[in-house]
Design an enzyme around this catalytic site. Structure first.
Site, PDB file in Angstrom:
ATOM      1  N   CYS A 179       2.882  45.699   3.217  1.00 48.48           N
ATOM      2  CA  CYS A 179       3.092  47.026   2.668  1.00 48.48           C
ATOM      3  C   CYS A 179       1.868  47.862   2.987  1.00 48.48           C
ATOM      4  O   CYS A 179       0.739  47.456   2.725  1.00 48.48           O
ATOM      5  CB  CYS A 179       3.276  46.901   1.154  1.00 48.48           C
ATOM      6  N   CYS A 184       6.597  49.524  -4.011  1.00 44.65           N
ATOM      7  CA  CYS A 184       6.180  50.928  -4.074  1.00 44.65           C
ATOM      8  C   CYS A 184       6.912  51.815  -3.078  1.00 44.65           C
ATOM      9  O   CYS A 184       6.715  53.026  -3.070  1.00 44.65           O
ATOM     10  CB  CYS A 184       4.677  51.031  -3.853  1.00 44.65           C
ATOM     11  N   GLU A 223       0.856  -1.195   0.000  1.00 42.05           N
ATOM     12  CA  GLU A 223       0.000   0.000   0.000  1.00 42.05           C
ATOM     13  C   GLU A 223       0.887   1.238   0.000  1.00 42.05           C
ATOM     14  O   GLU A 223       2.019   1.173   0.450  1.00 42.05           O
ATOM     15  CB  GLU A 223      -0.837   0.062   1.292  1.00 42.05           C
ATOM     16  N   CYS A 282       0.319  50.821  -4.322  1.00 40.51           N
ATOM     17  CA  CYS A 282       1.296  49.753  -4.572  1.00 40.51           C
ATOM     18  C   CYS A 282       0.858  48.946  -5.793  1.00 40.51           C
ATOM     19  O   CYS A 282      -0.249  48.420  -5.840  1.00 40.51           O
ATOM     20  CB  CYS A 282       1.412  48.851  -3.357  1.00 40.51           C
ATOM     21  N   ASP A 337       1.122  10.240   3.929  1.00 38.80           N
ATOM     22  CA  ASP A 337       1.817  11.176   4.799  1.00 38.80           C
ATOM     23  C   ASP A 337       0.798  12.064   5.507  1.00 38.80           C
ATOM     24  O   ASP A 337       0.495  13.164   5.082  1.00 38.80           O
ATOM     25  CB  ASP A 337       2.792  12.023   3.969  1.00 38.80           C
ATOM     26  N   LYS A 373       2.381   4.563   1.502  1.00 41.78           N
ATOM     27  CA  LYS A 373       2.527   5.083   2.865  1.00 41.78           C
ATOM     28  C   LYS A 373       2.068   6.533   2.844  1.00 41.78           C
ATOM     29  O   LYS A 373       2.744   7.407   2.307  1.00 41.78           O
ATOM     30  CB  LYS A 373       3.980   4.993   3.326  1.00 41.78           C
ATOM     31  N   TYR A 411      -5.974   1.418   6.946  1.00 37.12           N
ATOM     32  CA  TYR A 411      -4.901   0.516   6.550  1.00 37.12           C
ATOM     33  C   TYR A 411      -4.685  -0.663   7.491  1.00 37.12           C
ATOM     34  O   TYR A 411      -3.783  -1.457   7.277  1.00 37.12           O
ATOM     35  CB  TYR A 411      -3.589   1.262   6.315  1.00 37.12           C
ATOM     36  N   LYS A 450      10.928   3.699   1.750  1.00 36.72           N
ATOM     37  CA  LYS A 450      10.933   5.151   1.590  1.00 36.72           C
ATOM     38  C   LYS A 450      11.543   5.531   0.247  1.00 36.72           C
ATOM     39  O   LYS A 450      12.632   5.062  -0.082  1.00 36.72           O
ATOM     40  CB  LYS A 450      11.741   5.820   2.716  1.00 36.72           C
ATOM     41  N   CYS A 455       8.341  49.006   1.130  1.00 34.64           N
ATOM     42  CA  CYS A 455       7.809  47.997   0.222  1.00 34.64           C
ATOM     43  C   CYS A 455       8.698  47.902  -1.020  1.00 34.64           C
ATOM     44  O   CYS A 455       9.014  48.918  -1.633  1.00 34.64           O
ATOM     45  CB  CYS A 455       6.387  48.382  -0.191  1.00 34.64           C
TER      46      CYS A 455
HETATM   47  S1  IVH Z   1       0.666  -0.011   8.904  1.00 35.67           S
HETATM   48  C1  IVH Z   1       2.135  -1.992  12.958  1.00 35.67           C
HETATM   49  N1  IVH Z   1       0.062   1.112   6.634  1.00 35.67           N
HETATM   50  O1  IVH Z   1       3.282   4.975   8.967  1.00 35.67           O
HETATM   51  C2  IVH Z   1       2.265  -1.064  11.811  1.00 35.67           C
HETATM   52  N2  IVH Z   1       1.073   2.475   8.296  1.00 35.67           N
HETATM   53  O2  IVH Z   1       5.615   3.945  10.965  1.00 35.67           O
HETATM   54  C3  IVH Z   1       1.005  -0.409  11.475  1.00 35.67           C
HETATM   55  N3  IVH Z   1       1.340   4.817   7.646  1.00 35.67           N
HETATM   56  O3  IVH Z   1       2.483   6.601  11.627  1.00 35.67           O
HETATM   57  C4  IVH Z   1       1.146   0.632  10.430  1.00 35.67           C
HETATM   58  N4  IVH Z   1       0.458   4.634   5.634  1.00 35.67           N
HETATM   59  O4  IVH Z   1       0.352   6.140  10.343  1.00 35.67           O
HETATM   60  C5  IVH Z   1       0.593   1.306   7.844  1.00 35.67           C
HETATM   61  N5  IVH Z   1      -0.575   1.961   4.576  1.00 35.67           N
HETATM   62  C6  IVH Z   1      -0.047   2.149   5.785  1.00 35.67           C
HETATM   63  C7  IVH Z   1       0.422   3.402   6.224  1.00 35.67           C
HETATM   64  C8  IVH Z   1       0.987   3.530   7.484  1.00 35.67           C
HETATM   65  C9  IVH Z   1       1.006   5.458   6.519  1.00 35.67           C
HETATM   66  C10 IVH Z   1       1.998   5.466   8.798  1.00 35.67           C
HETATM   67  C11 IVH Z   1       1.337   5.179  10.101  1.00 35.67           C
HETATM   68  C12 IVH Z   1       2.427   5.310  11.121  1.00 35.67           C
HETATM   69  C13 IVH Z   1       3.647   5.070  10.309  1.00 35.67           C
HETATM   70  C14 IVH Z   1       4.263   3.756  10.735  1.00 35.67           C
END
Ligand code: IVH
Length: 739
Positions: free
Chosen positions: A463, A448, A148, A469, A152, A150, A260, A353, A445
């Site tokens: 400003c 102006c 999946e 301006c 943010d 990750k 998730y 990552k 400014c």
């Molecule tokens: S699984 C036991 N799935 O990543 C692990 N985490 O370091 C359960 N995060 O802050 C996490 N997308 O919020 C999982 N598809 C995803 C995720 C995800 C983002 C974040 C999670 C946590 C960090 C884990």
């Protein structure tokens, strides 16, 4: 058969996961007819499904109007039978703020973190470790992994009891977090009640609350306009809105939630083997109405994972939200249990990552950009550097507070970051430069030369040049000629841009010196439209003092304040001469607005523009001091539902100040109804009677017109309640705009 088919095909006897939801026969409630019970249950089901289709599946089936009609009907029934109101009703998303801040809540299952992998080798090592621990013969090539994105955002945990959302908690330190249930309830992608039937007694769902790029850009643009807090990235914006104490705050509603993980579910469900895999659990959550990642895929072995991270990487730029990698989870729950945890992270999952969208470069200088309201934004000039495929040579520093927070100076090596569509930004100082130069606000400014002001408690420096301006000129001219200001017909945005570009107009006064011959030479301007514009400019010379004050575009002086100022001082001369205390004596004018007004009239350039305008023959009728327009005298109005921009009491007081009586119930004699959010039976009745109904936006707009005396529609002798008058009103409104 692919791994995915295998995992997703539900056993034949499974009836809970993908059953078509039906409204269960509701239990009897005292004093409520069975027919009403049924209707309420049916409406809730339909609304829940429609909202799921709209927000989660992005495939609406009901029109907005049909949805609203059903919601109103449900509200009306709940108003009539309050004993039916329950927290999971679709009418109950926005509740009261928690009285004493957020409470700390212990997590039943700790919220752990993930170990990271930064390249293909580390992904291979992860798979090999798993295979070794599970004592598999091969290198894990046959193991299935659920992959999946990750996301943010912020991890939150949602608890459902018998299908009803009862509590939502932040991750906190992993052991305990904060109870932010009231805020989470307003997020449309979090079901208040699960779809389908046979819900588990207990279900704990984890996922990420996040903000899309489009929402992020929108709220930051609004914040810039309104001097609010500008967020550095969508994640900070999401964190900021989630921790708002006021769930009415609309920003929270604009967050999204993507599930998730199932952290807890009644044991028997796990044991009956219907849900053996994480990916099947995600299918169950999707059936319950949660959003799960559309990029979720089940793959085999290390190569499958590596290929997935490549595919996702290619899609990354096109997504409407930030992801910083992929999360790879061993799919089989039994194997997850076998592998278990080490320290604070599972052995069965890893976060991959992507190489940073961050780069190091040198800060060579800082320019200050001037925005619409004069706000100065420090913009970093950088030694050009490639970030995620794009050459970046400048980045925003947001404001001087941010400069201070970063501790950055010119000459430093800085880390800059690009994420999706978001403007590149300076994230932190990597190392201090050998020779450094502090970043300071300019004395004047940069556009102006006017004074720079930074009011106490304000993050933004701006400003004070106002009307002169160049950077602010265009917006100021648009405002000056707008319908509620001097109402110059035929002066559109494009034309204003051309006039400024060609330096035909610098200040609003210059508008009145334009002649038809010059105008006719502009692109897309014929002789006739040029002549029309000159005529409408001529007409707009005759105005009211209130409109004129409003047209000046003094910060935070809207139509209502302009009208109050006009009434209070009676003449422009008296207003210009007023000191701070005299200004604060005006209704609705507090110390901040008084300062804006005072500063405006202190600026020599503004005074020159004023003189020039007066010399153009601008004139208005004398104002009788203290006289308030009473356009609603003799009318009765009703307020229902809640308003965002003011309290009901304030709305009531303003209607009364305009001469209206404000009543608690709707009748044939009611002149108009103001319907805020969650308006119920009164609104319904008003619609049945065919009364004038104003939603909040319309109400605010009309109030401003009434208060400024610029309303051309309702005189004190008219009755806006009758159809013919409403039609007349429409006709006049559009005539005013098109002419
Ligand atoms: S699984 C036991 N799935 O990543 C692990 N985490 O370091 C359960 N995060 O802050 C996490 N997308 O919020 C999982 N598809 C995803 C995720 C995800 C983002 C974040 C999670 C946590 C960090 C884990």
């Amino acid at each position: 058969m692919s791994a995915q088919d295998d995992l997703f095909s539900a056993p034949a006897d499974d009836s809970s996961a993908s059953s078509v939801p039906q409204s269960a026969a509701p239990a009897a409630v005292e004093g409520v007819p069975a027919k009403v019970m049924e209707e309420v249950a049916q409406l809730r089901l339909e609304l829940r499904e429609a909202s799921h289709r709209y927000y989660v599946l992005d495939a609406p089936t009901l029109t907005d109007a049909d949805y609203d009609t059903r919601l109103r009907r449900l509200e009306a029934l709940e108003a009539e039978y309050p004993q039916l109101i329950s927290p999971e009703s679709p009418t109950q998303r926005v509740g009261a703020a928690p009285a004493s801040g957020f409470e700390e809540v212990q997590h039943a299952v700790p919220m752990l973190s993930l170990n990271n992998a930064f390249d293909d080798d580390e992904l291979r090592a992860f798979v090999q470790r798993a295979a070794r621990t599970l004592e598999l013969d091969d290198a894990g090539d046959e193991l299935s992994f659920c992959c999946e994105p990750k996301l943010d955002g912020l991890a939150v945990s949602l608890i459902y009891e018998n299908g009803v959302f009862v509590r939502g908690v932040t991750r906190g330190n992993g052991q305990a977090g904060e109870d932010i249930t009231t805020n989470l309830r307003t997020i449309r992608t979090i079901p208040l009640k699960l779809l389908g039937e046979n819900h588990p007694e207990l279900l704990e769902v984890r996922g990420e609350a996040y903000m899309s790029h489009s929402t992020f850009e929108l709220i930051n643009a609004q914040a810039r306009d309104q001097d609010g807090k500008v967020f550095a990235n969508p994640r900070n914006a999401a964190a900021g809105s989630l921790r708002q104490l006021e769930p009415k705050n609309a920003d929270i509603r604009k967050l999204d939630f993507c599930a998730y993980q199932v952290a807890r579910i009644d044991e028997k469900r796990l044991l009956n083997n219907h849900y053996r895999c994480h990916s099947q659990m995600m299918g169950l959550l999707a059936d319950y109405g949660f959003r799960t990642s559309p990029q979720l895929e089940v793959v085999r072995g290390a190569q499958g994972i590596i290929d997935y991270t490549r595919r996702l990487g290619e899609q990354r730029e096109g997504l409407d939200h930030d992801i910083d990698g992929a999360v790879i989870k061993l799919d089989a729950l039994r194997l997850q249990r076998e592998l278990g945890f080490v320290a604070r992270a599972p052995r069965w999952a890893i976060a991959f990552k992507y190489p940073a969208q961050e780069q190091e470069t040198t800060l060579e200088g800082v320019d200050f950009q001037v925005g619409r309201t004069g706000a100065l934004t420090p913009v970093a000039r950088l030694a050009p550097v490639q970030v995620a495929g794009v050459v970046v040579s400048n980045a925003t520093l947001h404001n001087m507070d941010e400069v201070e927070r970063l501790g950055v100076q010119i000459g430093d090596s800085v880390i800059i970051r690009r994420a999706g569509d978001v403007i590149p930004q300076v994230v932190r100082v990597a190392s201090e430069g050998a020779s450094r130069e502090a970043i300071v606000l300019p004395d004047g400014c940069p556009v102006c030369g006017s004074e720079i002001e930074r009011l106490e408690g304000e993050v933004v420096a701006r400003c004070a040049g106002g009307l002169i301006c160049a950077a602010q000129r265009k917006e100021a001219l648009k405002h000056f000629s707008s319908r509620k200001a001097l109402d110059v017909d035929g002066l559109g945005e494009k034309l204003i841009e051309q006039l400024i570009e060609r330096e035909l107009v610098k200040t609003p006064a210059d508008l009145f010196h334009l002649d038809a011959a010059t105008l006719a030479e502009l692109p897309r301007m014929g002789e006739k439209s040029a002549a029309n514009l000159v005529a409408s400019l001529d007409k707009s010379r005759h105005t009211t003092l209130a409109r004129f004050i409003y047209a000046l575009g003094i910060r935070e002086v809207g139509e209502a304040t302009a009208a109050n100022l006009a009434m209070h001082f009676g003449t422009l001369e008296a207003l210009r001469a007023a000191d701070q205390p005299a200004l604060e004596a005006v209704e609705d004018v507090g110390p901040i607005v008084a300062t804006h007004i005072h500063t405006f009239f202190q600026q020599a350039t503004n005074n020159e523009t004023l003189e020039a305008l007066l010399a153009c023959g601008l004139r208005w009728e004398e104002v009788e001091i203290g006289e308030r327009p009473q356009p609603l005298a003799g009318q009765t109005w009703v307020l229902t539902g809640s308003l965002d921009s003011m309290t009901r009491d304030e709305g009531k007081a303003r209607l009364q100040a305009l001469g209206a009586k404000v009543a608690g119930s709707v009748s044939k004699k009611t002149a108009g109804v103001v319907a805020g959010e969650a308006a119920g039976s009164k609104l319904e009745k008003a619609m049945q009677l065919g009364l004038t109904v104003l939603d909040e936006a319309a109400f605010v707009a009309r109030l401003a017109e009434w208060e400024a005396g610029t309303d051309s529609v309702s005189g004190s002798d008219s009755d806006p309640g009758s159809d013919s008058d409403a039609q007349k009103a429409d006709a006049q409104d559009s005539a005013g705009e098109d002419a």
